[in-house]
Scaffold this active site. Structure first.
Site, PDB file in Angstrom:
ATOM      1  N   LYS A  35       0.260   7.425 -27.009  1.00 32.51           N
ATOM      2  CA  LYS A  35      -0.883   8.125 -26.395  1.00 32.51           C
ATOM      3  C   LYS A  35      -0.291   9.124 -25.410  1.00 32.51           C
ATOM      4  O   LYS A  35      -0.594   9.112 -24.212  1.00 32.51           O
ATOM      5  CB  LYS A  35      -1.793   7.068 -25.707  1.00 32.51           C
ATOM      6  CG  LYS A  35      -3.124   7.582 -25.205  1.00 32.51           C
ATOM      7  CD  LYS A  35      -4.100   7.977 -26.278  1.00 32.51           C
ATOM      8  CE  LYS A  35      -5.375   8.531 -25.665  1.00 32.51           C
ATOM      9  NZ  LYS A  35      -6.240   9.190 -26.669  1.00 32.51           N
ATOM     10  N   ASP A  49      -5.583   6.615 -31.054  1.00 33.69           N
ATOM     11  CA  ASP A  49      -6.998   6.657 -31.477  1.00 33.69           C
ATOM     12  C   ASP A  49      -7.094   7.141 -32.922  1.00 33.69           C
ATOM     13  O   ASP A  49      -7.867   6.605 -33.726  1.00 33.69           O
ATOM     14  CB  ASP A  49      -7.850   7.511 -30.518  1.00 33.69           C
ATOM     15  CG  ASP A  49      -7.129   8.748 -30.022  1.00 33.69           C
ATOM     16  OD1 ASP A  49      -5.909   8.888 -30.278  1.00 33.69           O
ATOM     17  OD2 ASP A  49      -7.771   9.589 -29.372  1.00 33.69           O
ATOM     18  N   ASP A  61      -4.192  -6.458 -35.555  1.00 32.80           N
ATOM     19  CA  ASP A  61      -5.358  -7.247 -35.959  1.00 32.80           C
ATOM     20  C   ASP A  61      -6.287  -6.426 -36.849  1.00 32.80           C
ATOM     21  O   ASP A  61      -6.876  -6.948 -37.798  1.00 32.80           O
ATOM     22  CB  ASP A  61      -6.117  -7.772 -34.735  1.00 32.80           C
ATOM     23  CG  ASP A  61      -5.578  -9.130 -34.293  1.00 32.80           C
ATOM     24  OD1 ASP A  61      -4.407  -9.417 -34.614  1.00 32.80           O
ATOM     25  OD2 ASP A  61      -6.321  -9.892 -33.639  1.00 32.80           O
TER      26      ASP A  61
END
Ligand code: NAD
Length: 358
Positions: free
Chosen positions: A189, A221, A249
């Site tokens: 990021k 993102d 996950d």
């Protein structure tokens, strides 16, 4: 070779037995010299010793070439004080062994593509590897806490990475990419966080030492979006601790069943702890319905990354593929027309396939 086997709690005990059965078959077929030492961890350890991580388990882990772990935890131990809870034992052994790299292969077998919540054509044949840094980042950075400021409380944590921590995990990702299709996607990021600017800088520098591997960068993102839009664009996905926690996950769910997913956590000497991605599943423990394949595939990773026998890893993975192709399914991956099998039947089928294929 010495393996420390830690069945743990709940279904950990059932699935570990199947992984050991498969390793026993390999010993038998190929004459491998492998010894097991059984260790206690989690709730089982607390019940027998009053601690979730006995010193004896650390000694066994130290002496072993690799550790094979089922899972820990369960409602029986949920009300214990934090320091006695099973999960504390798990974090403790990871920290003790300095396991800084978490490898999670995300593979969708074409036979199971219908089990995913995404369209089969999006996930079928997906085969990627998430390489997540495990001992740094905002989960460990100081200062951290909750302070009072004026009339309200303020929570704060520190995202922190040193150049050496980033370089270590980046090297791991590049080395793994070399054994696969030679592509690394580093996720950060850097448009907002200085820590992540350093991440990108160091990963790029490490990448210069691996000219045969293609390096690309993606903001986290966008990576979250691309994982559900077009996951097959990824091969090795390299990321920090917190972003990796979330993305792995998300990626796990692409496969449809958590029972299929193995993982490895390695330290700088490639000593590793190998465990399925799921927990102890107290809701199905003792019923003989748990899927042992994530555990068996974790044993395959153990042969590949810690025991220097990638050929044994390949053999286990081919046997699992054969069993799935032949239609055997535990309850979590069962669909109409499949053959429903129990935990131990599934282990037996993998063993039989290993013997046949060899
Ligand atoms: P879980 O992963 O144990 O179970 C989630 C769901 O997936 C359950 O419905 C379970 O039946 C199913 N499931 C999991 N593994 C399966 C398998 N191999 N075959 C078929 N179905 C399977 O997560 P949870 O219920 O949130 O946690 C239960 C306990 O496990 C808690 O105490 C938790 O702290 C612990 N836990 C341990 C680990 C670990 O040991 N690494 C990881 C996660 C959770």
């Amino acid at each position: 070779m010495k393996i420390c086997v830690i069945p743990g709690d709940g279904i950990g005990v059932e699935i570990c037995a199947e992984a050991v059965r498969v390793i026993d078959a390999l010993k038998d077929i190929h004459g491998l010299k492998i010894e097991y030492e059984y260790g206690l961890l989690g709730g089982a350890a607390y019940d027998q010793t009053g601690r979730p991580l006995p010193v004896e388990t650390l000694r066994l882990a130290d002496e072993a070439d690799a550790i094979l772990l089922g899972a820990v935890g369960g409602p029986k131990w949920d009300k214990l004080p934090a320091e006695s809870r099973p999960e504390r034992g798990l974090l403790g052994i990871r920290k003790y062994l300095g396991l800084n790299a978490n490898l999670r292969p995300i593979k969708v077998y074409p036979e199971l593509a219908n089990a995913s919540t995404l369209r089969p054509e999006v996930v079928s044949g997906l085969d990627m590897m998430i390489v997540r840094e495990l001992t740094g980042d905002i989960y460990f950075g100081q200062p951290r806490g909750i302070r009072t400021s004026g009339f309200e409380r303020v929570g704060y944590n520190t995202m922190e990475y040193s150049e050496s921590e980033i370089a270590l995990i980046a090297e791991m990702a590049f080395r793994i990419a070399r054994q696969r299709s030679g592509k690394v996607m580093s996720v950060d990021k850097m448009n907002v966080l200085e820590c992540m600017q350093l991440w990108r800088d160091v990963v790029t520098k490490v990448g210069e030492r691996f000219p045969d591997v293609t390096l690309d960068h993606m903001l986290v993102d966008n990576a979250a979006m691309q994982l559900v839009k077009n996951p097959k664009q990824f091969d090795v996905l390299l990321t920090g601790n917190m972003f990796g926690d979330i993305l792995s996950d998300e990626a796990a769910m692409l496969t449809g069943s958590i029972g299929m997913l193995p993982s490895a956590s390695l330290n700088v000497e490639d000593k590793g702890m190998y465990e399925p991605c799921h927990g102890s599943a107290p809701d199905i423990a003792g019923q003989g319905v748990a899927n042992p394949l994530g555990m068996i595939l974790s044993a395959a990773m153990m042969f590949r990354y810690s025991l220097g026998r990638p050929d044994m890893a390949d053999a286990i993975e081919s046997a699992v593929q054969t069993v799935l192709t032949n239609g055997a399914r535990t309850r979590d991956i069962f669909q109409a027309g499949d053959r429903l099998v129990s935990t131990s039947e599934m282990g037996g089928l993998v063993e039989a396939a290993l013997r046949r294929l060899s």
